[in-house]
Design an enzyme around this catalytic site. Structure first.
Site, PDB file in Angstrom:
ATOM      1  N   ARG A  80      45.675  39.082  55.467  1.00  0.00           N
ATOM      2  CA  ARG A  80      44.417  38.472  55.907  1.00  0.00           C
ATOM      3  C   ARG A  80      43.628  37.977  54.703  1.00  0.00           C
ATOM      4  O   ARG A  80      43.136  36.854  54.685  1.00  0.00           O
ATOM      5  CB  ARG A  80      43.608  39.483  56.703  1.00  0.00           C
ATOM      6  CG  ARG A  80      42.215  39.004  57.090  1.00  0.00           C
ATOM      7  CD  ARG A  80      41.173  39.791  56.300  1.00  0.00           C
ATOM      8  NE  ARG A  80      39.830  39.351  56.652  1.00  0.00           N
ATOM      9  CZ  ARG A  80      38.874  39.168  55.765  1.00  0.00           C
ATOM     10  NH1 ARG A  80      39.087  39.367  54.486  1.00  0.00           N
ATOM     11  NH2 ARG A  80      37.682  38.794  56.139  1.00  0.00           N
ATOM     12  N   HIS A  85      41.279  33.678  51.649  1.00  0.00           N
ATOM     13  CA  HIS A  85      40.859  33.209  50.339  1.00  0.00           C
ATOM     14  C   HIS A  85      41.872  32.264  49.690  1.00  0.00           C
ATOM     15  O   HIS A  85      41.612  31.737  48.615  1.00  0.00           O
ATOM     16  CB  HIS A  85      40.593  34.407  49.416  1.00  0.00           C
ATOM     17  CG  HIS A  85      39.539  35.315  49.964  1.00  0.00           C
ATOM     18  ND1 HIS A  85      38.221  34.941  50.079  1.00  0.00           N
ATOM     19  CD2 HIS A  85      39.603  36.580  50.442  1.00  0.00           C
ATOM     20  CE1 HIS A  85      37.527  35.937  50.607  1.00  0.00           C
ATOM     21  NE2 HIS A  85      38.345  36.934  50.843  1.00  0.00           N
TER      22      HIS A  85
END
Length: 118
Positions: A80, A85
């Protein structure tokens, strides 16, 4: 400042994880990797649901995660974080491997965990 919202029961996050994983399976059913990567809408929707699986995993209590090591909690959360990011970019081979190899196994494990707590 206090949070006025009631705290959500962790089992709902487990249900969310199952739902997000099922969406990944449905979105990618019948596709090969080339078709998956070429279909921007499906690709983006799949990435979003992979992110949401990881976000929901962060809401599962540490003691539950510690008791159920058959589920790779840290890897799910790390995935995740990488997706959100975009650390080092997003590798299509890795995403496809997660979709085809990890999500089906994860779904079985999550459903078994849900049954354990019903």
């Amino acid at each position: 400042m206090s949070d006025a919202r009631p705290r959500r029961e962790w089992r709902f996050y487990l249900d969310d994880m199952i739902g997000f994983a099922e969406k990944v399976s449905i979105y990618t059913e019948g596709l090969d990797q080339v078709s998956f990567v070429a279909d921007a809408l499906t690709y983006d929707a799949t990435l979003r649901n992979l992110e949401l699986i990881g976000e929901a995993a962060t809401r599962i209590p540490d003691e539950v995660r510690a008791m159920h090591t058959e589920i790779p909690w840290r890897m799910i959360i790390a995935t995740r974080n990488r997706l959100i990011h975009a650390y080092l970019g997003i590798d299509d081979d890795t995403v496809w491997s997660i979709v085809r190899d990890d999500i089906p196994v994860l779904l079985v494990s999550l459903k078994a965990l849900k049954q354990h707590y019903e």
